[in-house]
Design a protein around this motif. Structure first.
Motif, short mmCIF file in Angstrom:
data_model
loop_
_atom_site.label_atom_id
_atom_site.label_comp_id
_atom_site.label_asym_id
_atom_site.label_seq_id
_atom_site.Cartn_x
_atom_site.Cartn_y
_atom_site.Cartn_z
N SER A 1 0.86 -1.19 0.00
CA SER A 1 0.00 0.00 0.00
C SER A 1 0.89 1.23 0.00
N LEU A 2 0.52 2.22 -0.79
CA LEU A 2 1.27 3.48 -0.85
C LEU A 2 0.27 4.63 -0.76
N VAL A 3 0.45 5.47 0.25
CA VAL A 3 -0.41 6.64 0.45
C VAL A 3 0.46 7.89 0.30
N VAL A 4 0.05 8.78 -0.60
CA VAL A 4 0.78 10.03 -0.83
C VAL A 4 0.00 11.16 -0.17
N ARG A 5 0.66 11.88 0.74
CA ARG A 5 -0.01 12.89 1.58
C ARG A 5 0.74 14.22 1.49
N ARG A 6 -0.01 15.31 1.35
CA ARG A 6 0.59 16.64 1.35
C ARG A 6 0.67 17.14 2.79
N GLU A 7 1.88 17.38 3.26
CA GLU A 7 2.09 17.77 4.65
C GLU A 7 1.86 19.28 4.84
#
Length: 674
Positions: free
Chosen positions: A422-428
């Motif tokens: 699983s890969l989750v891309v999140r804008r911090e």
């Protein structure tokens, strides 16, 4: 050693659990059910594959003669195991169930009131779905579908004296055992047999016997030739139930005349016929697991939530430190499911990429992906529709995901995608994009996560994030990428990397540095890996192998494998994780992932192992291996002659440590990351 025999010996170990009177009674019944289901799949795939190879024209070659000998050996062992399985039910489990008030009774044992109730049940729930098929010049022998339970019936017309053979299929919509009063059950075929005069009105019922057919259920699709893999698979699924026969099970009371008809019409050869005491199809004993008898089951277990997650935000926790979880001891729902559910609703998450090999019928994982797509996030799901026996289910999920706006990829041509990612891309907060990753050893399946032992690693390490991005791009695009930072990926690099690690241990031992190899896997049948382990053993490297299923390596052979030990642990939970620990001169290299040591995993699947870098987690995994291999731990031990010996007590009769019970009760082993 022979791979198929190795698998049969694994199923024998399952049977030994059913025979163990120290195990709760309804769990013993479940192990009888698992043995039956396992054997069905073994015939449908492994035996079917051997028969297909024989049919290709190699029968006259030395290879063909070896195959025939192998088939004879499989038949001999399986006959013995099936009789032992029936004996365990008839003489041990069924009487013990009766003593506990749970009775599986035959029709002749019913009380008058029970028989009357079954008469009414038959007319209401069974008769409308039955179809008797007579065999005569106008009615050819009907097709017998795989794994169906059937009755072979001979009827006679009293006016003309004409005898007719008839087949009745037991409808799959009916329970295997019909409930009488809560804890009394009667086999469904007994209820049908008692009402045959109603099906053949005016005829004499001369004899009737239950039988069951197992067929080749492997699918064959040429991915290079098809334009639509999904459509081709759906067509194959329709044909699966019409595969060639590989096993005919009959009750031992069957007459020679009826058996001759079945063999002639079904094309069954002598070694494919299995006579066993009834009732057939004891996989149906799983039905008893629903009984409300907690004293006859394993004590309930509540999976814990890792303390680290209970103390703060999920993403913040993983950002600060990698988290290693072990299911089912640690909750799948509060870790893996929660990870994806949070990602789906978090407005800072911009993309989710996910592999799906097997999932449940009501999957919260899929629901989270759909919710994320509907919220406008970029969602990519790689659904492996070639996952054996889950093809139909996975096609259904893939279409549901597509309808929600997810980008769905159906694996890769010529390869199965078996890795668990699983890969989750999140804008911090600072505007940068950060990748949050999960690499697992088991499927994203909430149901099996409660009974399969597996590890999962959550990481926000940029190197792991780069690796998963590269691998997903490889899976959805077109590339030949081989080398990653913290991943080992099959089929292009995993085999050679493992061989290098084994050779590195040999070199370290030769230089007087600490050297040791410890591996946990479901199956060990790859010849190159085994030869490398033999070489390591001849060089003096200690090798500990924890193998749940088939193992064709011979340990303890003088001059070949004297330093190799092999253990197998079976119990309440299915040991499913894969762990690789290499001593590396005193700084252990530890890997977890999806790959077993089989040619198909190393050469024909996309698999991924991730290197565990946290010192505490490496100690935890090495400690687990140490505990499993200890002489003080209950296990099966493989001898050099290929036999498995179960060790449950020490020399003084004191019970050995049960690994799974120890992990259930030892919170320290499960929250070392806290």
């Amino acid at each position: 050693m022979d791979r198929e025999v190795g698998w049969l010996r694994f199923n024998q170990r399952v049977l030994e659990l059913a025979e163990d009177t120290a195990i709760p009674l309804l769990e013993r019944a479940m192990f009888l059910s698992i043995f039956s289901s396992n054997l069905d799949e073994f015939f449908m795939v492994r035996v079917a594959g051997l028969k297909r190879r024989l049919a290709t024209g190699v029968a006259v070659s030395s290879r063909g003669r070896r195959l025939r000998k192998q088939m004879e050996n499989i038949s001999e062992i399986t006959h013995d195991l099936m009789l032992r399985h029936a004996d365990c039910f008839q003489k041990s489990v069924a009487p013990a169930l009766a003593d506990a008030g749970i009775r599986i009774v035959r029709w002749a044992d019913l009380t008058e009131s029970e028989a009357q109730r079954m008469h009414r049940f038959f007319r209401r729930a069974i008769y409308p779905v039955l179809t008797p098929f007579a065999v005569d010049p106008a009615h050819p022998f009907p097709y017998i579908s795989g794994r169906s339970l059937n009755l072979a019936v001979t009827v006679r017309d009293p006016h003309t004296g004409r005898r007719v053979f008839t087949r009745i299929k037991v409808p799959s919509v009916l329970p295997r055992f019909i409930e009488l009063d809560g804890e009394r059950f009667v086999p469904v075929e007994d209820v049908i047999s008692a009402h045959l005069p109603q099906l053949f009105e005016g005829m004499e019922i001369q004899e009737h016997h239950a039988f069951r057919v197992t067929r080749n259920s492997d699918l064959e699709v040429d991915e290079d030739e098809t334009d639509d893999l999904v459509q081709s698979l759906e067509n194959e699924l329709l044909r699966r139930r019409f595969g060639p026969l590989v096993r005919l099970e009959v009750e031992e009371t069957i007459s020679d005349a009826i058996l001759e008809i079945l063999c002639e019409e079904l094309g069954a050869e002598e070694e494919e016929i299995y006579r066993v005491p009834g009732p057939l199809d004891l996989a149906g004993l799983a039905q008893l697991s629903g009984l409300d008898r907690p004293e006859l089951k394993y004590p309930p277990m509540v999976a814990v939530e890792p303390r680290a997650l209970a103390q703060g935000d999920f993403f913040e926790t993983v950002r600060e430190r990698e988290l290693l979880v072990q299911h089912p001891y640690e909750s799948f729902a509060t870790t893996t499911e929660r990870f994806l559910a949070l990602a789906a609703v978090d407005p800072k998450v911009v993309a989710i990429k996910q592999t799906l090999y097997r999932t449940s019928g009501d999957s919260p994982i899929v629901d989270a992906l759909i919710e994320a797509a509907e919220a406008g996030k970029e969602v990519v799901a790689l659904v492996e529709i070639k996952a054996r026996f889950d093809e139909r289910n996975n096609i259904r999920w893939a279409r549901k995901l597509e309808e929600a706006g997810c980008h769905v990829v159906y694996g890769m041509v010529g390869l199965k995608t078996h890795c668990k990612l699983s890969l989750v891309v999140r804008r911090e907060e600072d505007g940068t994009l950060r990748r949050y990753c999960h690499v697992g050893t088991g499927n994203y399946n909430p149901k099996t996560a409660r009974i399969y032992e597996d590890f999962g690693l959550f990481s926000a390490d940029p190197e792991v994030g780069e690796d998963l991005s590269d691998l997903f791009n490889h899976l959805t695009g077109f590339s030949r990428k081989k080398h990653y930072r913290r991943l080992l990926v099959a089929p292009h690099a995993l085999r050679e990397a493992l061989m290098r690690q084994i050779q590195h241990e040999i070199n370290n031992h030769a230089q007087g540095l600490p050297a040791r190899i410890r591996i946990k896997t479901n199956s060990l049948v790859d010849e190159d890996i085994i030869d490398a382990l033999y070489t390591a053993s001849r060089a003096g490297v200690p090798v500990d192998l924890w193998v749940r299923g088939s193992c064709v390596l011979r340990p303890g052979v003088e001059g070949l494998s004297e330093t190799i030990r092999v253990r197998s642990i079976l119990g309440r939970f299915l040991e499913h994780s894969r762990v690789f620990v290499f001593e590396n001169g005193g700084e252990p290299q530890v890997w977890i992932g999806s790959a077993d040591l089989m040619p198909r995993n190393l050469d024909r699947r996309v698999e991924a192992l991730v290197r565990v870098t946290d010192p505490g987690q490496r100690i935890r995994l090495a400690g687990l291996m140490e505990l499993a291999m200890a002489d003080s731990t209950s296990s099966w031990r493989l001898d050099s002659d290929g036999s498995w010996t179960r060790a449950t007590h020490d020399g003084e009769g004191i019970p050995l440590l049960d690994l799974q019970s120890t992990l259930r009760g030892d919170r320290h082993l499960r929250v070392v990351d806290a």
